[in-house]
Design an enzyme around this catalytic site. Structure first.
Site, short mmCIF file in Angstrom:
data_model
loop_
_atom_site.label_atom_id
_atom_site.label_comp_id
_atom_site.label_asym_id
_atom_site.label_seq_id
_atom_site.Cartn_x
_atom_site.Cartn_y
_atom_site.Cartn_z
N ASN A 112 0.84 -1.19 0.00
CA ASN A 112 0.00 0.00 0.00
C ASN A 112 0.87 1.24 0.00
O ASN A 112 2.10 1.16 0.12
CB ASN A 112 -1.01 -0.01 1.15
CG ASN A 112 -0.43 0.38 2.50
OD1 ASN A 112 0.76 0.65 2.65
ND2 ASN A 112 -1.28 0.42 3.51
N ARG A 155 0.33 3.90 2.10
CA ARG A 155 0.39 4.52 3.41
C ARG A 155 1.64 4.12 4.18
O ARG A 155 2.29 4.96 4.81
CB ARG A 155 -0.84 4.12 4.24
CG ARG A 155 -0.75 4.63 5.67
CD ARG A 155 -1.84 4.08 6.55
NE ARG A 155 -1.63 4.48 7.94
CZ ARG A 155 -2.37 4.08 8.95
NH1 ARG A 155 -3.38 3.27 8.74
NH2 ARG A 155 -2.11 4.47 10.18
N SER A 156 1.99 2.85 4.17
CA SER A 156 3.02 2.30 5.05
C SER A 156 4.44 2.62 4.58
O SER A 156 4.80 2.33 3.44
CB SER A 156 2.87 0.79 5.14
OG SER A 156 4.01 0.20 5.73
N PRO A 157 5.29 3.16 5.46
CA PRO A 157 6.69 3.37 5.09
C PRO A 157 7.41 2.05 4.84
O PRO A 157 8.31 1.98 4.01
CB PRO A 157 7.27 4.12 6.28
CG PRO A 157 6.40 3.74 7.44
CD PRO A 157 5.02 3.60 6.85
N TYR A 158 7.02 1.00 5.57
CA TYR A 158 7.65 -0.30 5.36
C TYR A 158 7.30 -0.87 3.99
O TYR A 158 8.12 -1.54 3.36
CB TYR A 158 7.23 -1.27 6.46
CG TYR A 158 7.75 -0.90 7.83
CD1 TYR A 158 9.10 -0.84 8.09
CD2 TYR A 158 6.86 -0.61 8.86
CE1 TYR A 158 9.58 -0.50 9.35
CE2 TYR A 158 7.33 -0.26 10.12
CZ TYR A 158 8.69 -0.21 10.36
OH TYR A 158 9.15 0.13 11.61
#
Length: 245
Positions: A14, A16-19
């Site tokens: 996605n 949104r996630s920095p990971y």
């Protein structure tokens, strides 16, 4: 319930996630052969309408919000991970985000043969330019840069065909896969969660493995938890040093 096998390796991602962004960069920069081999599957937190549609099909979104303490830890952890990779990060600020806004236009980009370009540009806008990708003006700008209809991309979150069609199928698919956070990878019967599991996923894909039930694969640490309950059990603690939502 028997474990479901993904016939081809999958990457649930996605914006949104920095990971998820870091995993994307690692795939593209370090493992381009695997990036070409995997199926790319969207994963996003649905709004109330999306959750209602999932519930009507007997599914739920397998994620719960993280604590403030975990969020503060992630800020530090992402700084370390990006510094190790020589990536400059500009942390965005989300104001009442609606995640359908940046994710549903991906399907429009796919139709135009611009799926990879959309992924790259939205990630860059969010994580390296610090832009609000849930702002429809931002999405319109990105679409225009790529040669897509800015008006249609900006309104994709309101498109009933996208919401009730491919968007809903994507949400049901991540629920069925037990993808309780991102980045999330599947290969055969094996599941991998987080940036720190990417190397193991890559090794599995390159070797053509993907363990089968009874083939000597490691048992789940959730001993006694039925496969159908796996996502629900893990969603109680949805983040760690290599994965979140």
């Amino acid at each position: 319930m028997a474990a479901k096998r993904s016939k081809v390796p999958r990457f649930y991602f996605n914006f949104r996630s920095p990971y998820s962004w870091i995993a994307y960069r690692d795939l593209m920069d370090r493992y381009p052969d695997v990036a070409q081999a995997v199926e790319w599957h969207l994963w996003w937190e649905p709004d109330a309408d999306g959750e209602r549609r999932m519930a009507e099909h007997g599914h739920h979104f397998p994620y719960s919000a993280m604590s403030r303490e975990k969020h503060l830890y992630i800020l530090q952890d992402v700084r370390r991970l990006t510094a190790d990779r020589g990536l400059a990060v500009s942390w965005p600020v989300d104001h009442d985000p609606v995640w359908e806004v940046p994710h549903l236009p991906y399907f429009l980009a796919l139709d135009a043969g611009l799926g990879p370009a959309w992924i790259e540009r939205v990630y860059r806008a969010r994580w390296q330019e610090g832009r609000d990708i849930c702002d429809r003006t931002t999405i319109a700008d990105i679409a225009g840069e790529l040669g897509l209809s800015a008006e249609r991309a900006a309104a994709a979150a309101d498109d009933e065909e996208l919401r009730g069609g491919r968007g809903l199928r994507a949400l049901l698919g991540l629920s069925e896969a037990g993808a309780f956070g991102v980045p999330f990878f599947t290969h055969g019967y094996d599941k991998f969660w987080g940036v720190d599991r990417l190397a193991a996923f890559v090794a599995s894909v390159r070797s053509g493995s993907g363990s089968r039930p009874g083939s000597g694969a490691r048992e789940s640490p959730l001993t006694g938890v039925p496969e159908a309950d796996f996502a629900a059990a893990r969603s109680a603690d949805p983040g760690h040093a290599g994965g979140c939502g």
